[in-house]
Scaffold this motif. Structure first.
Motif, PDB file in Angstrom:
ATOM      1  N   SER A 157       0.816  -1.224   0.000  1.00 32.52           N
ATOM      2  CA  SER A 157       0.000   0.000   0.000  1.00 32.52           C
ATOM      3  C   SER A 157       0.847   1.270   0.000  1.00 32.52           C
ATOM      4  N   ARG A 158       2.093   1.157  -0.422  1.00 32.85           N
ATOM      5  CA  ARG A 158       2.973   2.322  -0.522  1.00 32.85           C
ATOM      6  C   ARG A 158       2.777   3.018  -1.868  1.00 32.85           C
ATOM      7  N   ILE A 159       2.881   4.341  -1.840  1.00 33.69           N
ATOM      8  CA  ILE A 159       2.856   5.104  -3.090  1.00 33.69           C
ATOM      9  C   ILE A 159       4.263   5.024  -3.679  1.00 33.69           C
ATOM     10  N   ILE A 160       4.363   4.434  -4.850  1.00 32.72           N
ATOM     11  CA  ILE A 160       5.651   4.223  -5.506  1.00 32.72           C
ATOM     12  C   ILE A 160       6.025   5.419  -6.374  1.00 32.72           C
ATOM     13  N   ALA A 161       5.025   5.995  -7.022  1.00 28.64           N
ATOM     14  CA  ALA A 161       5.254   7.152  -7.892  1.00 28.64           C
ATOM     15  C   ALA A 161       4.015   8.031  -7.869  1.00 28.64           C
ATOM     16  N   GLN A 162       4.234   9.320  -8.065  1.00 31.93           N
ATOM     17  CA  GLN A 162       3.123  10.261  -8.125  1.00 31.93           C
ATOM     18  C   GLN A 162       3.461  11.338  -9.140  1.00 31.93           C
ATOM     19  N   GLU A 163       2.468  11.721  -9.901  1.00 29.66           N
ATOM     20  CA  GLU A 163       2.652  12.763 -10.906  1.00 29.66           C
ATOM     21  C   GLU A 163       1.465  13.709 -10.845  1.00 29.66           C
ATOM     22  N   ASP A 164       1.738  14.999 -10.849  1.00 33.63           N
ATOM     23  CA  ASP A 164       0.704  16.030 -10.842  1.00 33.63           C
ATOM     24  C   ASP A 164       0.821  16.859 -12.111  1.00 33.63           C
ATOM     25  N   PHE A 165      -0.320  17.243 -12.633  1.00 36.13           N
ATOM     26  CA  PHE A 165      -0.332  18.126 -13.793  1.00 36.13           C
ATOM     27  C   PHE A 165      -1.460  19.124 -13.621  1.00 36.13           C
ATOM     28  N   GLN A 166      -1.150  20.369 -13.887  1.00 38.32           N
ATOM     29  CA  GLN A 166      -2.168  21.408 -13.841  1.00 38.32           C
ATOM     30  C   GLN A 166      -2.202  22.074 -15.207  1.00 38.32           C
ATOM     31  N   GLY A 167      -3.404  22.229 -15.761  1.00 45.30           N
ATOM     32  CA  GLY A 167      -3.518  22.829 -17.080  1.00 45.30           C
ATOM     33  C   GLY A 167      -4.922  23.321 -17.361  1.00 45.30           C
ATOM     34  N   ASN A 168      -5.182  23.519 -18.633  1.00 45.84           N
ATOM     35  CA  ASN A 168      -6.499  23.973 -19.065  1.00 45.84           C
ATOM     36  C   ASN A 168      -7.426  22.790 -19.271  1.00 45.84           C
ATOM     37  N   LYS A 169      -8.681  23.005 -19.022  1.00 44.99           N
ATOM     38  CA  LYS A 169      -9.668  21.944 -19.164  1.00 44.99           C
ATOM     39  C   LYS A 169      -9.859  21.561 -20.637  1.00 44.99           C
ATOM     40  N   ILE A 203       1.983  12.497 -18.764  1.00 45.93           N
ATOM     41  CA  ILE A 203       2.008  12.116 -17.347  1.00 45.93           C
ATOM     42  C   ILE A 203       2.613  10.724 -17.170  1.00 45.93           C
ATOM     43  N   VAL A 204       2.176   9.778 -18.002  1.00 50.02           N
ATOM     44  CA  VAL A 204       2.663   8.398 -17.875  1.00 50.02           C
ATOM     45  C   VAL A 204       4.155   8.321 -18.223  1.00 50.02           C
ATOM     46  N   LYS A 205       4.593   9.117 -19.176  1.00 52.86           N
ATOM     47  CA  LYS A 205       6.017   9.145 -19.528  1.00 52.86           C
ATOM     48  C   LYS A 205       6.850   9.601 -18.323  1.00 52.86           C
ATOM     49  N   ASN A 206       6.395  10.648 -17.649  1.00 51.02           N
ATOM     50  CA  ASN A 206       7.094  11.126 -16.451  1.00 51.02           C
ATOM     51  C   ASN A 206       7.030  10.091 -15.324  1.00 51.02           C
ATOM     52  N   MET A 207       5.890   9.442 -15.194  1.00 51.99           N
ATOM     53  CA  MET A 207       5.726   8.435 -14.151  1.00 51.99           C
ATOM     54  C   MET A 207       6.605   7.217 -14.434  1.00 51.99           C
ATOM     55  N   ASP A 208       6.754   6.881 -15.706  1.00 43.74           N
ATOM     56  CA  ASP A 208       7.602   5.762 -16.096  1.00 43.74           C
ATOM     57  C   ASP A 208       9.049   5.980 -15.645  1.00 43.74           C
ATOM     58  N   LYS A 209       9.527   7.206 -15.740  1.00 46.89           N
ATOM     59  CA  LYS A 209      10.886   7.520 -15.287  1.00 46.89           C
ATOM     60  C   LYS A 209      11.013   7.257 -13.788  1.00 46.89           C
TER      61      LYS A 209
END
Length: 191
Positions: free
Chosen positions: A152-164, A175-181
């Motif tokens: 139940s540990r968070i292994i990776a987290q990615e946040d993105f803020q942008g336009n709807k 996001i997935v590309k950054n998370m993959d790293k």
């Protein structure tokens, strides 16, 4: 001569394979989305995220099956001892996935004052009420957490803020590309 050439080719191939080692694929399932966005929009973003994980070479399990298992686990444990997170972890174990993906999508409207337009009107002696100079834009924030089912540990987290108005598939791929790293760093530490 041929023997030396074969040996050199083998050594080069072995070295290249270590340098360009194939990244580790994971098995995952996306949990039901959370947040303030409309459910239909949330589902389109989660589908785009699942597709991006597939394109990145990972194994993605059916989200609908995970949701059904979670509901069933919550119904069976009517005593209130099991919360949604525990039910998701249990469902992940049943589905034999290693990771769960939590997707949180929030939206809001941002209001800014268009100072430039106000100053121009002021110069030309055409100043209007302040409310006429506000610019409204629809904003969103996507948070993705990759949670290891076993711990139940968070292994990776990615946040993105942008336009709807941004396309879900474009954002999901980024996001997935950054998370993959982050994942590959995690696996290197683990070894």
């Amino acid at each position: 001569m041929l023997k030396k050439l074969l040996i050199i080719t083998f050594i080069l191939t072995a070295n290249i394979s270590f340098v360009y080692a194939k990244k580790e694929a994971i098995s995952l399932a996306c949990m039901p989305p959370e947040g303030t966005m409309d459910k239909a929009i949330q589902n389109s973003y989660v589908s785009a995220i699942e597709g991006a994980f597939l394109k990145a070479g990972h194994y993605v399990s059916d989200r609908q099956r995970l949701e059904n298992l979670m509901k069933e686990i919550l119904l069976q444990q009517s005593s209130g001892m099991v919360d949604e997170t525990s039910a998701a972890a249990e469902a992940g174990k049943i589905m034999k996935v290693d990771y769960l993906v939590a997707v949180i999508l929030n939206d809001w409207t941002e209001r800014r004052l268009n100072v430039f337009a106000m100053e121009e009107d002021k110069k030309n002696d055409r100043l209007q009420p302040r409310e006429n100079y506000y610019i409204y834009s629809d904003k969103m924030r996507i948070t993705i957490k990759l949670i290891e089912v076993e711990t139940s540990r968070i292994i990776a987290q990615e946040d993105f803020q942008g336009n709807k108005l941004d396309r879900p598939s474009k954002l999901a791929t980024k996001i997935v590309k950054n998370m993959d790293k982050q994942l590959q760093k995690h696996f290197k530490k683990k070894r």
